[in-house]
Design a protein around this motif. Sequence first.
Motif, PDB file in Angstrom:
ATOM      1  N   ARG A   8      44.560  20.711  22.478  1.00 29.81           N
ATOM      2  CA  ARG A   8      45.285  20.678  21.070  1.00 29.81           C
ATOM      3  C   ARG A   8      46.599  21.678  21.131  1.00 29.81           C
ATOM      4  O   ARG A   8      46.610  22.652  21.914  1.00 29.81           O
ATOM      5  CB  ARG A   8      44.385  21.189  20.034  1.00 29.81           C
ATOM      6  CG  ARG A   8      43.233  20.139  19.566  1.00 29.81           C
ATOM      7  CD  ARG A   8      42.110  20.992  18.519  1.00 29.81           C
ATOM      8  NE  ARG A   8      41.638  21.975  18.917  1.00 29.81           N
ATOM      9  CZ  ARG A   8      40.899  23.017  18.260  1.00 29.81           C
ATOM     10  NH1 ARG A   8      40.648  22.646  17.096  1.00 29.81           N
ATOM     11  NH2 ARG A   8      40.119  24.005  18.864  1.00 29.81           N
ATOM     12  N   HIS A   9      47.648  21.418  20.570  1.00 31.99           N
ATOM     13  CA  HIS A   9      48.595  22.421  20.592  1.00 31.99           C
ATOM     14  C   HIS A   9      48.147  23.577  19.422  1.00 31.99           C
ATOM     15  O   HIS A   9      47.387  23.525  18.589  1.00 31.99           O
ATOM     16  CB  HIS A   9      50.115  21.673  20.069  1.00 31.99           C
ATOM     17  CG  HIS A   9      50.276  21.230  18.773  1.00 31.99           C
ATOM     18  ND1 HIS A   9      49.885  21.774  17.525  1.00 31.99           N
ATOM     19  CD2 HIS A   9      50.544  19.840  18.359  1.00 31.99           C
ATOM     20  CE1 HIS A   9      50.183  21.044  16.574  1.00 31.99           C
ATOM     21  NE2 HIS A   9      50.502  19.699  16.942  1.00 31.99           N
ATOM     22  N   ILE A  38      45.445  24.995  12.240  1.00 35.20           N
ATOM     23  CA  ILE A  38      44.931  24.422  10.901  1.00 35.20           C
ATOM     24  C   ILE A  38      43.704  23.868  10.987  1.00 35.20           C
ATOM     25  O   ILE A  38      42.987  24.030  10.045  1.00 35.20           O
ATOM     26  CB  ILE A  38      46.117  23.141  10.811  1.00 35.20           C
ATOM     27  CG1 ILE A  38      47.433  23.352  10.533  1.00 35.20           C
ATOM     28  CG2 ILE A  38      45.459  22.297   9.444  1.00 35.20           C
ATOM     29  CD1 ILE A  38      47.643  24.742   9.560  1.00 35.20           C
ATOM     30  N   ASP A  39      43.088  23.759  12.211  1.00 27.57           N
ATOM     31  CA  ASP A  39      41.701  23.353  12.321  1.00 27.57           C
ATOM     32  C   ASP A  39      40.702  24.702  11.972  1.00 27.57           C
ATOM     33  O   ASP A  39      39.767  24.486  11.093  1.00 27.57           O
ATOM     34  CB  ASP A  39      41.360  22.855  13.611  1.00 27.57           C
ATOM     35  CG  ASP A  39      41.846  21.252  14.010  1.00 27.57           C
ATOM     36  OD1 ASP A  39      42.285  20.910  13.184  1.00 27.57           O
ATOM     37  OD2 ASP A  39      41.763  21.006  15.326  1.00 27.57           O
ATOM     38  N   GLN A  40      41.299  25.814  12.467  1.00 21.90           N
ATOM     39  CA  GLN A  40      40.659  26.952  12.120  1.00 21.90           C
ATOM     40  C   GLN A  40      40.785  27.335  10.380  1.00 21.90           C
ATOM     41  O   GLN A  40      39.653  27.638   9.970  1.00 21.90           O
ATOM     42  CB  GLN A  40      41.170  28.177  12.806  1.00 21.90           C
ATOM     43  CG  GLN A  40      40.627  29.349  12.792  1.00 21.90           C
ATOM     44  CD  GLN A  40      39.134  29.060  13.709  1.00 21.90           C
ATOM     45  OE1 GLN A  40      39.092  28.471  14.727  1.00 21.90           O
ATOM     46  NE2 GLN A  40      37.901  29.576  13.058  1.00 21.90           N
ATOM     47  N   LEU A  41      41.533  27.019   9.933  1.00 23.73           N
ATOM     48  CA  LEU A  41      41.862  27.324   8.377  1.00 23.73           C
ATOM     49  C   LEU A  41      40.879  26.198   7.717  1.00 23.73           C
ATOM     50  O   LEU A  41      40.284  26.671   6.639  1.00 23.73           O
ATOM     51  CB  LEU A  41      43.318  27.080   7.876  1.00 23.73           C
ATOM     52  CG  LEU A  41      44.307  28.086   8.316  1.00 23.73           C
ATOM     53  CD1 LEU A  41      45.665  27.924   7.917  1.00 23.73           C
ATOM     54  CD2 LEU A  41      43.895  29.464   8.071  1.00 23.73           C
ATOM     55  N   GLU A  99      44.892  30.713  23.173  1.00 23.16           N
ATOM     56  CA  GLU A  99      43.494  30.794  23.357  1.00 23.16           C
ATOM     57  C   GLU A  99      42.917  31.816  22.154  1.00 23.16           C
ATOM     58  O   GLU A  99      41.675  31.530  22.079  1.00 23.16           O
ATOM     59  CB  GLU A  99      43.209  31.304  24.721  1.00 23.16           C
ATOM     60  CG  GLU A  99      43.667  30.525  25.945  1.00 23.16           C
ATOM     61  CD  GLU A  99      45.003  30.709  26.412  1.00 23.16           C
ATOM     62  OE1 GLU A  99      45.432  29.978  27.179  1.00 23.16           O
ATOM     63  OE2 GLU A  99      45.375  31.453  25.802  1.00 23.16           O
ATOM     64  N   ARG A 100      43.723  32.846  21.932  1.00 21.76           N
ATOM     65  CA  ARG A 100      42.984  33.761  20.753  1.00 21.76           C
ATOM     66  C   ARG A 100      43.402  33.482  19.384  1.00 21.76           C
ATOM     67  O   ARG A 100      42.877  34.239  18.326  1.00 21.76           O
ATOM     68  CB  ARG A 100      43.761  35.020  21.221  1.00 21.76           C
ATOM     69  CG  ARG A 100      43.267  35.863  22.362  1.00 21.76           C
ATOM     70  CD  ARG A 100      43.463  37.048  22.767  1.00 21.76           C
ATOM     71  NE  ARG A 100      43.002  38.035  21.879  1.00 21.76           N
ATOM     72  CZ  ARG A 100      43.275  39.566  21.872  1.00 21.76           C
ATOM     73  NH1 ARG A 100      44.205  39.931  22.534  1.00 21.76           N
ATOM     74  NH2 ARG A 100      42.497  40.189  20.991  1.00 21.76           N
ATOM     75  N   LEU A 101      44.147  32.339  19.160  1.00 22.09           N
ATOM     76  CA  LEU A 101      44.408  31.976  17.692  1.00 22.09           C
ATOM     77  C   LEU A 101      42.818  31.960  16.830  1.00 22.09           C
ATOM     78  O   LEU A 101      43.035  32.430  15.752  1.00 22.09           O
ATOM     79  CB  LEU A 101      44.815  30.524  17.799  1.00 22.09           C
ATOM     80  CG  LEU A 101      46.439  30.395  17.571  1.00 22.09           C
ATOM     81  CD1 LEU A 101      46.893  29.187  17.913  1.00 22.09           C
ATOM     82  CD2 LEU A 101      46.774  30.890  16.175  1.00 22.09           C
ATOM     83  N   PRO A 102      42.091  31.517  17.284  1.00 20.06           N
ATOM     84  CA  PRO A 102      40.621  31.381  16.345  1.00 20.06           C
ATOM     85  C   PRO A 102      40.231  32.835  16.156  1.00 20.06           C
ATOM     86  O   PRO A 102      39.988  33.063  14.926  1.00 20.06           O
ATOM     87  CB  PRO A 102      39.629  30.576  17.199  1.00 20.06           C
ATOM     88  CG  PRO A 102      40.393  29.583  17.899  1.00 20.06           C
ATOM     89  CD  PRO A 102      41.845  30.272  18.568  1.00 20.06           C
ATOM     90  N   GLU A 103      40.373  33.601  16.941  1.00 18.53           N
ATOM     91  CA  GLU A 103      39.858  35.131  17.001  1.00 18.53           C
ATOM     92  C   GLU A 103      40.728  35.593  16.079  1.00 18.53           C
ATOM     93  O   GLU A 103      40.283  36.277  15.266  1.00 18.53           O
ATOM     94  CB  GLU A 103      39.910  35.711  18.444  1.00 18.53           C
ATOM     95  CG  GLU A 103      39.665  37.348  18.275  1.00 18.53           C
ATOM     96  CD  GLU A 103      40.253  37.990  19.718  1.00 18.53           C
ATOM     97  OE1 GLU A 103      40.414  39.350  19.623  1.00 18.53           O
ATOM     98  OE2 GLU A 103      40.425  37.372  20.634  1.00 18.53           O
ATOM     99  N   TYR A 104      42.171  35.615  16.096  1.00 18.91           N
ATOM    100  CA  TYR A 104      42.893  36.284  15.085  1.00 18.91           C
ATOM    101  C   TYR A 104      42.738  35.938  13.680  1.00 18.91           C
ATOM    102  O   TYR A 104      42.578  36.647  12.784  1.00 18.91           O
ATOM    103  CB  TYR A 104      44.341  35.972  15.683  1.00 18.91           C
ATOM    104  CG  TYR A 104      44.752  37.261  16.682  1.00 18.91           C
ATOM    105  CD1 TYR A 104      45.405  38.406  15.963  1.00 18.91           C
ATOM    106  CD2 TYR A 104      44.682  37.077  17.879  1.00 18.91           C
ATOM    107  CE1 TYR A 104      45.880  39.176  17.024  1.00 18.91           C
ATOM    108  CE2 TYR A 104      45.322  37.896  18.884  1.00 18.91           C
ATOM    109  CZ  TYR A 104      45.782  38.983  18.436  1.00 18.91           C
ATOM    110  OH  TYR A 104      46.171  39.946  19.262  1.00 18.91           O
ATOM    111  N   VAL A 143      40.393  25.022  23.388  1.00 16.04           N
ATOM    112  CA  VAL A 143      39.993  26.492  22.598  1.00 16.04           C
ATOM    113  C   VAL A 143      38.998  26.129  21.732  1.00 16.04           C
ATOM    114  O   VAL A 143      39.066  25.335  21.019  1.00 16.04           O
ATOM    115  CB  VAL A 143      41.080  27.214  22.004  1.00 16.04           C
ATOM    116  CG1 VAL A 143      40.751  28.344  21.573  1.00 16.04           C
ATOM    117  CG2 VAL A 143      42.312  27.323  23.036  1.00 16.04           C
ATOM    118  N   PRO A 144      37.855  26.888  22.027  1.00 17.11           N
ATOM    119  CA  PRO A 144      36.594  26.473  21.006  1.00 17.11           C
ATOM    120  C   PRO A 144      36.971  27.068  19.754  1.00 17.11           C
ATOM    121  O   PRO A 144      37.508  28.210  19.458  1.00 17.11           O
ATOM    122  CB  PRO A 144      35.482  27.090  21.631  1.00 17.11           C
ATOM    123  CG  PRO A 144      35.756  28.252  22.516  1.00 17.11           C
ATOM    124  CD  PRO A 144      37.334  27.712  23.011  1.00 17.11           C
TER     125      PRO A 144
END
Length: 554
Positions: A2-3, A9-12, A133-138, A169-170
């Motif tokens: 995924r970009h 947006i998936d995380q939101l 890779e750290r987007l979900p973490e942040y 990324v998970p």
Amino acid sequence: MRHGGQILIDQLTLQGVQRVFSVPGESFLAALDAMHGAAIDNIVCRHEGGAAMMAEAHGKLTGRPGICFVTRGPGATNASAGVHVARQDSTPMILFVGQIDRGHRDREAFQEVDYRAMFGPLAKWVAEIDRIERLPEYVSRAFHVAMSGRPGPVVLALPEDMLSARAEVPDIPAMSTPAASVSPAQVAAVTDALSGVKRPLLMVGGTLWDRQASDDLARFAENWNLPVAVPFRRQCHLDNRHPHYVGDLGIGMNPKLGERLGQTDCLVMIGGRLGDSMTRGYELLDPAAPAPRIVHVYPDASELGRVYRPDIGIVAPAGQMLAALAETAPGAAPWGDWTAAARADYEAWIAPRDTPGRVRMEQVVRWLSDTLPDDAIVTNGAGNYAAFLHRYFVYKGPFTQLAPTSGSMGYGFPAAVSAAIAHPDRTVVCLAGDGCFQMTLNEMSTALQHGAAPIVIVANNGQYGTIRMHQERRYPGRVSGTALANPDFAALARAYGGWGETVEYTADFPAAFDRARASGRLAVIELRLDPEALSAGATLSQIRAENKAVQDRP
């Protein structure tokens, strides 16, 4: 694969976000692409300041972070006004800001800004996401920080090339709110502090509030026969019709309630912060002087003792503490006369005091207070017109007041748009001054686009009234920079596609309001006020007479 925009947006979505507020920018095109077809409603605004204020109001209404997207540079600087509101109002909010490519840093590239330096004093946490890779973490951390302790705004910068990159990324599950509780010892510390006192005052503030907290507050006040005051612009925490509600301590407060703050021998503050607006610039309670016994219950340890030293400081959420206190009862509460007198002072204070002119704000506000549904949402920004609202409107319950404790002009209308989108089944009314409304009235286009139908009442006195009042008092006879040339507000509303009407006599207001409400559209009612009616407490002539009397003293 995924970009980055899709990952974000998936995380939101996983965090339960259903709505964001934005002004589009090329720096976050990948995020906009991910919103296409997503289950998140993107409210496209006309100015980043309006978008940020709408997100902040959404945070107030829901208790969850309001989400805002703006572009880099000027987009971020425009949005900073809303971040400041969220900071001073302790509102959970997350601002996503587009950023230049990572490889162009420190060259003063197009619209480059160091957001850590810029937003550092305004936000609880500011970060720039360097690795996709750290987007979900942040994002996960941003939600936790915005909601923990004293709630507030978080700013995350999104480099454009990071957002457009792709990775596998998970996702990280939504934040889980930790179970909060108070101990019997903490509850006993509060109740024991009330033993032996004669003039207690209960103050209740904070932003993460609900109906249960309001009900528990009422029970605690009834059991202990306590007078309940609220801080600036937190009037909806307790039904103002309750016999133990005694008013708000803030700008334009009842002087008699201010005197009681100075006379109390035990101040119990739950959920709010002790600051300058509720103490009239620290005059009623001097942080450097001996004070009454102070019991301060707050969810963030860093706020306890920050300005006023508490005799008892307890780290606990307001709702849980009030739930526990509602189950307690005193052996004796010998301050019944004190509480009754405080309530009598409040009831006398809200009796309308006549002001000059053919349209009288005090009568308009009392009509609204008596007529609107109990769950109507009333918003405002800053200006002397708001003092009429604070004084004469009787709030009936939680989530009915949206106003900035930071004193930000222009806030009321974006907040009303946000509220009308979130609650299309409820009446939403915005009170705004002619100067206040003109700061964000371009969001009328946003309201029409997204089907929001708030009713805006514009108090038009042709001036920046608050500044004129201070000017008359401090520099009498030297009017400078406070006059306004105004448009025809009703015609402007009609030009946007809404309903517009002008009222020049108080008696005509009820019918005008009914027509505005029946239109089912965004509506603006312009009140033509007499500039002589400078404030809720004094006319222009009275202020000038007071100044002359001072000058004539030997």
